[in-house]
Design a protein around this motif. Structure first.
Motif, PDB file in Angstrom:
ATOM      1  N   ARG A 119       0.822  -1.207   0.000  1.00  0.00           N
ATOM      2  CA  ARG A 119       0.000   0.000   0.000  1.00  0.00           C
ATOM      3  C   ARG A 119       0.864   1.269   0.000  1.00  0.00           C
ATOM      4  O   ARG A 119       0.549   2.247  -0.661  1.00  0.00           O
ATOM      5  N   THR A 120       1.949   1.217   0.772  1.00  0.00           N
ATOM      6  CA  THR A 120       2.774   2.417   0.919  1.00  0.00           C
ATOM      7  C   THR A 120       3.991   2.382  -0.001  1.00  0.00           C
ATOM      8  O   THR A 120       4.882   3.220   0.119  1.00  0.00           O
ATOM      9  N   SER A 121       4.030   1.415  -0.923  1.00  0.00           N
ATOM     10  CA  SER A 121       5.213   1.277  -1.778  1.00  0.00           C
ATOM     11  C   SER A 121       5.193   2.308  -2.905  1.00  0.00           C
ATOM     12  O   SER A 121       4.185   2.955  -3.161  1.00  0.00           O
TER      13      SER A 121
ATOM     14  N   PHE B 231      -0.386  -5.495  -8.975  1.00  0.00           N
ATOM     15  CA  PHE B 231      -1.565  -4.645  -8.792  1.00  0.00           C
ATOM     16  C   PHE B 231      -2.662  -5.042  -9.764  1.00  0.00           C
ATOM     17  O   PHE B 231      -3.840  -4.999  -9.438  1.00  0.00           O
ATOM     18  N   GLU B 232      -2.253  -5.422 -10.980  1.00  0.00           N
ATOM     19  CA  GLU B 232      -3.270  -5.803 -11.950  1.00  0.00           C
ATOM     20  C   GLU B 232      -3.973  -7.110 -11.578  1.00  0.00           C
ATOM     21  O   GLU B 232      -5.188  -7.214 -11.685  1.00  0.00           O
TER      22      GLU B 232
ATOM     23  N   ALA C  93      -8.661  -4.929  -8.970  1.00  0.00           N
ATOM     24  CA  ALA C  93      -9.481  -3.959  -8.232  1.00  0.00           C
ATOM     25  C   ALA C  93      -9.380  -2.567  -8.853  1.00  0.00           C
ATOM     26  O   ALA C  93      -9.469  -1.556  -8.170  1.00  0.00           O
ATOM     27  N   GLY C  94      -9.207  -2.527 -10.165  1.00  0.00           N
ATOM     28  CA  GLY C  94      -9.191  -1.245 -10.864  1.00  0.00           C
ATOM     29  C   GLY C  94      -7.801  -0.637 -10.985  1.00  0.00           C
ATOM     30  O   GLY C  94      -6.803  -1.358 -10.980  1.00  0.00           O
ATOM     31  N   SER C  95      -7.762   0.670 -11.073  1.00  0.00           N
ATOM     32  CA  SER C  95      -6.485   1.377 -11.250  1.00  0.00           C
ATOM     33  C   SER C  95      -5.596   1.191 -10.018  1.00  0.00           C
ATOM     34  O   SER C  95      -6.081   0.787  -8.954  1.00  0.00           O
ATOM     35  N   HIS C  96      -4.330   1.515 -10.167  1.00  0.00           N
ATOM     36  CA  HIS C  96      -3.428   1.392  -9.018  1.00  0.00           C
ATOM     37  C   HIS C  96      -3.928   2.208  -7.836  1.00  0.00           C
ATOM     38  O   HIS C  96      -3.859   1.763  -6.694  1.00  0.00           O
ATOM     39  N   GLN C  97      -4.437   3.391  -8.134  1.00  0.00           N
ATOM     40  CA  GLN C  97      -4.943   4.227  -7.049  1.00  0.00           C
ATOM     41  C   GLN C  97      -6.130   3.556  -6.356  1.00  0.00           C
ATOM     42  O   GLN C  97      -6.241   3.582  -5.133  1.00  0.00           O
ATOM     43  N   GLU C  98      -6.960   2.910  -7.142  1.00  0.00           N
ATOM     44  CA  GLU C  98      -8.113   2.215  -6.550  1.00  0.00           C
ATOM     45  C   GLU C  98      -7.676   1.022  -5.695  1.00  0.00           C
ATOM     46  O   GLU C  98      -8.245   0.755  -4.641  1.00  0.00           O
ATOM     47  N   VAL C  99      -6.635   0.324  -6.173  1.00  0.00           N
ATOM     48  CA  VAL C  99      -6.107  -0.788  -5.383  1.00  0.00           C
ATOM     49  C   VAL C  99      -5.605  -0.267  -4.040  1.00  0.00           C
ATOM     50  O   VAL C  99      -5.896  -0.830  -2.973  1.00  0.00           O
ATOM     51  N   ILE C 100      -4.872   0.848  -4.097  1.00  0.00           N
ATOM     52  CA  ILE C 100      -4.308   1.417  -2.872  1.00  0.00           C
ATOM     53  C   ILE C 100      -5.411   1.850  -1.904  1.00  0.00           C
ATOM     54  O   ILE C 100      -5.340   1.603  -0.691  1.00  0.00           O
ATOM     55  N   THR C 101      -6.469   2.437  -2.456  1.00  0.00           N
ATOM     56  CA  THR C 101      -7.613   2.832  -1.619  1.00  0.00           C
ATOM     57  C   THR C 101      -8.258   1.606  -0.969  1.00  0.00           C
ATOM     58  O   THR C 101      -8.547   1.596   0.231  1.00  0.00           O
TER      59      THR C 101
END
Ligand code: 1PZ
Length: 211
Positions: A123-125, A169-170, A174-182
């Motif tokens: 998440r914080t990478s 991430f893909e 769960a969608g875009s990288h930002q969405e994965v992080i969220t």
């Protein structure tokens, strides 16, 4: 079990895990693990020795849950009470109950700590972070302490086969990288709470070192 993995399914399972009075439902705990195993399988056959062990443990718990004493296996709390009250746990060395629910769940519980650390570091990478490094750091800080040399060695080899962060991430689907992080930001507090409740229960009952 869903046909294809998505991080959302994992989140949903761990969200469903907690009852109103903060007991942990074994049914959803193992469905969360099943989701994770299907994810791991999609990463390739280097991980199959890990998923085999996880599936084996999930199955042991599932069998208790659907077995004749299933009502005692509704939550981790009821399982601990039932197995301890009825002396169904090998407490100090392996004996006549080598596959108790308590010792089996403890293995998954320790792995949940690894998952928590690994997902937090994902998440914080940043783009240059290596999944294999994040994975082995999380492993060394958690599960590795409970594994003999040969398993640590095999795990280290498997970690090197992890895909790059982007691909990773893909596959989380769960969608875009930002969405994965969220989504990771939402999933982690759930996972942490389930972990902490189980940890406190096991500590209170002196079960953290079950053979
Ligand atoms: C996506 C990357 C996957 C990395 C997974 C990191 C965990 C490495 C664990 C290596 C364990 C290998 C095989 C077997 C171990 C067993 O000896 C132990 C102790 O059980 P016992 O022998 O006492 O019955 N089993 C475990 O510690 C449970 C391991 C469960 C691992 C589940 C990982 C699921 C990963 C999901 C990935 C998103």
């Amino acid at each position: 079990m869903a046909d294809s993995f998505s991080l959302q399914n994992v989140l949903d399972s761990f969200k469903s895990c907690l009852s109103d009075n903060k007991e942990v439902f074994i049914k959803y705990y193992i469905s969360g693990w099943r989701e994770l195993v299907s994810f791991m399988n999609s990463l390739g056959s280097v991980f199959s020795f890990i998923s085999k062990d996880a599936v084996n443990k999930i199955q042991i718990l599932e069998n208790f849950l659907v077995g004749e004493n299933g009502t005692h296996y509704l939550t981790v709390q009821s399982m601990v009470k039932y197995e301890l009250d009825n002396e169904l746990v090998d407490l100090t060395k392996r004996g006549i109950h080598p596959e108790s629910g308590c010792r089996t769940l403890l293995r998954l519980h320790r792995a949940l700590r690894w998952l928590q650390l690994f997902l937090e570091s994902l998440r914080t990478s940043n783009e240059d972070s290596k999944t294999s490094v994040m994975c082995s750091e999380a492993y060394n800080a958690s599960l590795a302490q409970h594994h003999p040399w040969i398993i640590r060695k095999a795990a280290g080899v498997a970690f090197c086969a992890l895909p790059y962060r982007n691909t990773f991430f893909e596959v989380m689907n769960a969608g875009s990288h930002q969405e994965v992080i969220t989504l990771l930001g939402e999933a982690l507090p759930m996972i942490s709470e389930v972990y902490q409740i189980t940890e406190d229960l096991y500590a209170k009952n002196n079960l953290l070192d079950l053979p």
